[in-house]
Design a protein around this motif. Structure first.
Motif, PDB file in Angstrom:
ATOM      1  N   GLN A 163      -2.457  -2.819   0.120  1.00  0.00           N
ATOM      2  CA  GLN A 163      -2.271  -3.979   1.269  1.00  0.00           C
ATOM      3  C   GLN A 163      -1.795  -5.289   0.511  1.00  0.00           C
ATOM      4  OE1 GLN A 163      -4.301  -3.169   5.050  1.00  0.00           O
ATOM      5  NE2 GLN A 163      -5.290  -2.051   3.713  1.00  0.00           N
ATOM      6  N   PRO A 182       0.527  10.445   4.623  1.00  0.00           N
ATOM      7  CA  PRO A 182       1.138   9.484   5.529  1.00  0.00           C
ATOM      8  C   PRO A 182       0.237   8.238   5.779  1.00  0.00           C
ATOM      9  CG  PRO A 182       0.836  11.899   6.390  1.00  0.00           C
ATOM     10  CD  PRO A 182       0.286  11.817   5.086  1.00  0.00           C
ATOM     11  N   TYR A 183      -0.818   8.013   5.264  1.00  0.00           N
ATOM     12  CA  TYR A 183      -1.721   6.844   5.349  1.00  0.00           C
ATOM     13  C   TYR A 183      -1.159   5.842   4.594  1.00  0.00           C
ATOM     14  CZ  TYR A 183      -5.912   4.046   4.525  1.00  0.00           C
ATOM     15  OH  TYR A 183      -6.889   3.001   4.548  1.00  0.00           O
ATOM     16  N   GLU A 185       1.882   5.808   3.305  1.00  0.00           N
ATOM     17  CA  GLU A 185       3.228   5.597   3.532  1.00  0.00           C
ATOM     18  C   GLU A 185       3.196   4.482   4.885  1.00  0.00           C
ATOM     19  OE1 GLU A 185       4.498   9.456   4.090  1.00  0.00           O
ATOM     20  OE2 GLU A 185       5.179   9.771   2.068  1.00  0.00           O
ATOM     21  N   GLN A 186       2.316   4.781   5.697  1.00  0.00           N
ATOM     22  CA  GLN A 186       2.150   3.749   6.970  1.00  0.00           C
ATOM     23  C   GLN A 186       1.943   2.544   6.682  1.00  0.00           C
ATOM     24  OE1 GLN A 186      -1.410   4.311   9.482  1.00  0.00           O
ATOM     25  NE2 GLN A 186       0.005   4.184  11.221  1.00  0.00           N
ATOM     26  N   MET A 187       1.145   2.026   5.486  1.00  0.00           N
ATOM     27  CA  MET A 187       0.875   0.985   4.847  1.00  0.00           C
ATOM     28  C   MET A 187       2.090   0.456   4.084  1.00  0.00           C
ATOM     29  SD  MET A 187      -3.100   0.900   3.248  1.00  0.00           S
ATOM     30  CE  MET A 187      -2.936   2.224   2.280  1.00  0.00           C
ATOM     31  N   THR A 276     -10.167   0.396   6.772  1.00  0.00           N
ATOM     32  CA  THR A 276     -10.371   1.657   7.469  1.00  0.00           C
ATOM     33  C   THR A 276     -11.754   2.152   7.200  1.00  0.00           C
ATOM     34  OG1 THR A 276      -7.848   2.317   7.108  1.00  0.00           O
ATOM     35  CG2 THR A 276      -9.554   4.170   7.550  1.00  0.00           C
TER      36      THR A 276
END
Length: 310
Positions: A163, A182-183, A185-187, A276
């Motif tokens: 991040q 997915p975690y 890629e979402q970032m 998270t």
């Protein structure tokens, strides 16, 4: 005035079973220190390493030894010469040891104010992983427009590095299990499955090359890194010190400061950085929390709810 507190301490080094909930003396703040009533304490692999026998540079282990190195809580009392905080202030901070407890006494220059928009759990889990990742990007000279490879990108430190790098304008490739793609890629990262053949998968994801590598996983990932990045001064690890020395890469320790922590919590407050928390345990479950972090799996952070309402 209550002069005792509940805390989790060890009387010897060993497995997670040596962690015991104890009633111990409540600390008194010395001049320049603040007594904080802890709401949430973060759980780090570093804590497990200390439990197992490792001693942080400059630290002294004295049994019964309370573990834990990051926290969020409320100012309970002030030592002499502390003027920047007041009793009742919401804060977060860090200390090498002593945070798995209802109270901790900490130098005033190791805490910062907790914004109302930042949860107790986020604040309690931010300092260690956030400051380590922030330090790593600084030490490795990460710059906007470059490509950063993060090994162990879904973990506590790795996810912070992803991040922060994206916020600074880097392109990020992260290795992780397929379940965590997915975690990442979402970032905003490009996710690559770790393990056998990962070098080829990374090269396919970064055909123009990798500029900087940050290893937060170990498993000899530095050997992949040196095959991908020419300048070994721009390859760093927080896990594999022996291999870093062998390959002439950087061993990265955290340069913690209130200024660095304040920058991170400001990013959290504005929604630009997210912590998270994958699991939360109460003090009596600290052994289970250590077993959780020692699996090396899962995304994000593990915390202790010292105040069970947090």
């Amino acid at each position: 005035m209550i002069d005792t507190m509940r805390a989790v301490a060890i009387d010897e080094h060993g497995s997670a079973s040596v962690l015991k909930t104890r009633t111990l003396a409540r600390p008194t703040p010395n001049p320049g220190e603040v007594l904080v009533r802890i709401r949430v304490a973060g759980v780090q692999l570093t804590d497990a390493a200390i439990r197992g026998g490792w001693v942080p540079p400059g630290a002294t282990i004295e049994f019964p030894q309370i573990l834990g190195n990051e926290f969020s809580g409320i100012v309970e009392a002030l030592g002499a010469d502390v003027h920047q905080f007041a009793v009742g202030d919401d804060v977060l901070g860090y200390r090498v040891l002593g945070c798995y407890a209802e109270y901790v006494s900490v130098p005033a220059n190791q805490i910062v104010a907790k914004p109302p928009s930042v949860s107790w759990r986020t604040a309690g889990a931010l300092s260690a992983s956030g400051q380590t990742a922030h330090t790593a990007l600084e030490r490795l000279g990460a710059r906007a427009g470059e490509t950063l490879l993060v090994h162990g990108a879904a973990g506590g430190v790795g996810s912070m590095a992803v991040q922060l790098a994206l916020h600074q304008g880097l392109r990020v490739i992260g290795t992780a299990s397929r379940d965590n793609h997915p975690y990442l890629e979402q970032m905003g990262a490009v996710a690559v499955t770790y393990g056998s053949g990962q070098a080829e998968r990374i090269m396919a994801a970064a055909p123009e090359g990798v500029d900087v590598v940050f290893d937060a996983a170990g498993h000899e990932n530095l050997r992949t890194a040196v095959a991908l990045t020419y300048d070994r001064s721009r390859i760093g690890t927080i896990v594999d010190i022996a291999l870093a020395r062998e390959l002439n890469c950087q061993w990265i320790s955290s340069d913690r400061s209130a200024e660095r922590l304040r920058d991170l919590v400001d990013l959290c407050a504005t929604g630009q950085l997210r912590v998270t928390v994958r699991a939360a345990y109460v003090l009596d479950e600290t052994g289970e929390a250590h077993r959780d972090v020692e699996t090396g799996h899962g995304r994000g952070k593990v915390v202790l709810l010292v105040d069970e309402g947090s």
